[in-house]
Write a protein that holds these residues in place. Structure first.
Motif, mmCIF file in Angstrom:
data_model
loop_
_atom_site.group_PDB
_atom_site.id
_atom_site.type_symbol
_atom_site.label_atom_id
_atom_site.label_comp_id
_atom_site.label_asym_id
_atom_site.label_seq_id
_atom_site.Cartn_x
_atom_site.Cartn_y
_atom_site.Cartn_z
ATOM 1 N N ARG A 144 -13.769 -15.183 -0.040
ATOM 2 C CA ARG A 144 -14.786 -14.178 -0.358
ATOM 3 C C ARG A 144 -14.431 -12.828 0.275
ATOM 4 N N GLY A 145 -13.253 -12.733 0.833
ATOM 5 C CA GLY A 145 -12.817 -11.437 1.357
ATOM 6 C C GLY A 145 -13.418 -11.061 2.705
ATOM 7 N N ILE A 146 -14.048 -12.005 3.396
ATOM 8 C CA ILE A 146 -14.708 -11.684 4.660
ATOM 9 C C ILE A 146 -13.687 -11.323 5.744
ATOM 10 N N GLY A 147 -12.582 -12.073 5.773
ATOM 11 C CA GLY A 147 -11.521 -11.781 6.743
ATOM 12 C C GLY A 147 -10.979 -10.373 6.536
ATOM 13 N N LEU B 151 -11.124 -7.165 9.161
ATOM 14 C CA LEU B 151 -9.901 -6.503 9.621
ATOM 15 C C LEU B 151 -9.893 -5.030 9.230
ATOM 16 N N VAL B 152 -10.389 -4.720 8.045
ATOM 17 C CA VAL B 152 -10.463 -3.311 7.647
ATOM 18 C C VAL B 152 -11.377 -2.553 8.611
ATOM 19 N N HIS B 153 -12.520 -3.154 8.926
ATOM 20 C CA HIS B 153 -13.454 -2.486 9.835
ATOM 21 C C HIS B 153 -12.838 -2.300 11.222
ATOM 22 N N LEU B 154 -12.192 -3.343 11.737
ATOM 23 C CA LEU B 154 -11.603 -3.242 13.077
ATOM 24 C C LEU B 154 -10.454 -2.233 13.103
ATOM 25 N N TYR C 190 -12.058 -1.717 1.961
ATOM 26 C CA TYR C 190 -12.749 -2.988 1.739
ATOM 27 C C TYR C 190 -12.480 -3.484 0.313
ATOM 28 N N PRO C 191 -12.449 -4.807 0.123
ATOM 29 C CA PRO C 191 -12.267 -5.322 -1.247
ATOM 30 C C PRO C 191 -13.352 -4.744 -2.155
ATOM 31 N N ASP C 192 -13.001 -4.399 -3.377
ATOM 32 C CA ASP C 192 -13.978 -3.649 -4.181
ATOM 33 C C ASP C 192 -15.091 -4.534 -4.758
#
Lengths: 77, 343
Positions: B269-272, B276-279, B333-335
């Motif tokens: 679901r793209g949570i990882g 990582l994008v946020h960090l 982030y994944p779109d």
């Protein structure tokens, strides 16, 4: 053959309508996070290889062509 | 943790286990005394319940519904195949490991058949049903709001999967259709029980397998050196609850991810990626390098691959520990995911 098989996998996943061997799979957000794990498992099972930690790099997974070259290199083809 | 792992799913036999009598022989079946209390109690603790029974599916489901118990059981397997297959199918449908399964049946031969094929499944004789809630393996350390909702969340998920199948493998279109909203926020005191539960329950999608006690976890909340984030996901089918965790430690030059984990329910679901994008954005804003610890536990290779294919390189490696460094360009982030960050 390697390329074609990988292409079929991504096509079946419906990742893109205009996918080709050179599509940058990271740019499209196609390979992300855990889908990546599925790709690795697919490659290992389909081609009977084990990918080492050092093989798991963005460069090797960027396009279908680069994945196929990695697989062929590991299999010594 | 070995066999001390708590049970995530208990699979029930029906005839002479859940009820007295044999349905197929036309007996007047009666629920065993106190069995409803056991079911409600385990359900309340977040332990999933299912069924492996040799019966005519329609009759058995009708009986369960008459007793008002049908809703408690996920993906019941009623038919004539071996019970080891039924249990394997339940594990596949719910996506949880067989080593967290338990099976209760009055027939020694059925228990033996399951044990033969799946030695990791814990089996109980039907006569033990009243004592199950007292056993440590049926006693999770915490009962959190998320554990009480667990059955509902799995039901939502099964519904999602039905829809996913209609998309015929087109994962991207499917993900977009879910209207997922991810919230990343700082861990608060009220989250700590859920946080500890996540660290104990999550094995595959866990970057280090590190566990912390309650007081340690609490100290991270109040520490300036730590960034401690929890992820909550919802989509059009419902609420997944709090499903992911990231703990990062600041030093002079680097922000180091000590722990990154997410529940198996949100695999793919793209949570990882979102974490990582946020960090990566946070580290960049603070002028720090982004590093990550990875400790191989033999079950968490998916997390290593996530790091490596999200722009991390391995810069050190000793035994089963690796230090990874983020080198990549800035990612978005994944779109298919709407991300809200609450500072």
């Amino acid at each position: 053959m390697t390329k074609e098989k990988i292409f079929e996998f991504f096509k079946a996943k419906g990742v893109s309508d205009n996918l080709d061997f050179e599509t940058d799979l990271f740019k499209g957000g196609f390979i992300d996070s855990l889908f990546a794990f599925e790709v690795v498992v697919f490659l290992e099972e389909t081609f009977g290889v084990h990918l080492d930690n050092k093989d798991i790099t963005e460069e090797n997974f960027r396009t279908i062509t680069s994945m196929a070259s990695m697989i062929d290199r590991i299999r010594g083809v | 943790m070995g066999d001390k792992k708590t049970i995530k799913c208990l699979v029930w036999d029906l005839d002479n286990t859940l009820w007295d009598g044999t349905l197929l022989e036309g007996d007047d079946i009666v629920l065993r005394e106190g069995v409803v209390d056991v079911i409600r109690e385990l359900d309340n603790r977040g332990i999933l319940l299912s069924i492996a029974s040799k019966n005519e599916p329609e009759d058995a489901l009708e009986a369960l519904s008459r007793f008002g118990l049908l809703e408690y059981f996920l993906v019941p397997q009623i038919g004539w195949g071996p019970k080891s297959d039924s249990i394997a199918e339940i594990a596949r449908l719910l996506n949880i490991g067989l080593d967290t399964f338990a099976f209760i049946d009055d027939q020694p031969a059925e228990r033996a058949e399951v044990t033969f094929h799946h030695p990791e499944v814990r089996v109980y004789d039907a006569s033990e049903y009243l004592t199950l809630p007292d056993l440590p393996e049926f006693t999770p350390r915490f009962i959190t709001p998320d554990s009480k909702l667990r059955r509902k969340m799995y039901q939502d998920d099964l519904q999602r999967r039905e829809v996913e199948e209609q998309f015929a493998g087109n994962s991207e279109a499917f993900l977009k259709s879910l209207n997922m909203k991810l919230t990343l926020s700082r861990v608060k005191e009220g989250d700590l029980e859920r946080v500890e539960e996540l660290t104990l329950r999550t094995n595959q999608l866990n970057s280090t397998g590190a566990t912390y006690d309650y007081e340690e976890l609490r100290s991270f909340i109040h520490s300036d050196e730590h960034l401690f984030l929890i992820a909550e996901l919802t989509d059009k089918f419902g609420d997944y609850g709090k499903i992911g965790l990231a703990l990062a430690e600041r030093s002079e030059h680097a922000l180091t991810i000590k722990l990154l984990l997410m529940s198996c329910r949100v695999m793919n679901r793209g949570i990882g990626s979102a974490f990582l994008v946020h960090l990566a954005k946070t580290a960049k804003a603070e002028g720090l390098d982004l590093l990550a610890d990875f400790v191989s536990t033999g079950r968490n290779r998916a997390m290593y691959i996530t790091y490596k294919l999200m722009g991390f390189e391995e810069i050190r490696q000793e035994g089963n520990w690796s230090l990874l460094k983020y080198s990549g360009a800035e990612k978005e982030y994944p779109d298919y995911l709407e991300v809200e960050v609450i500072e």
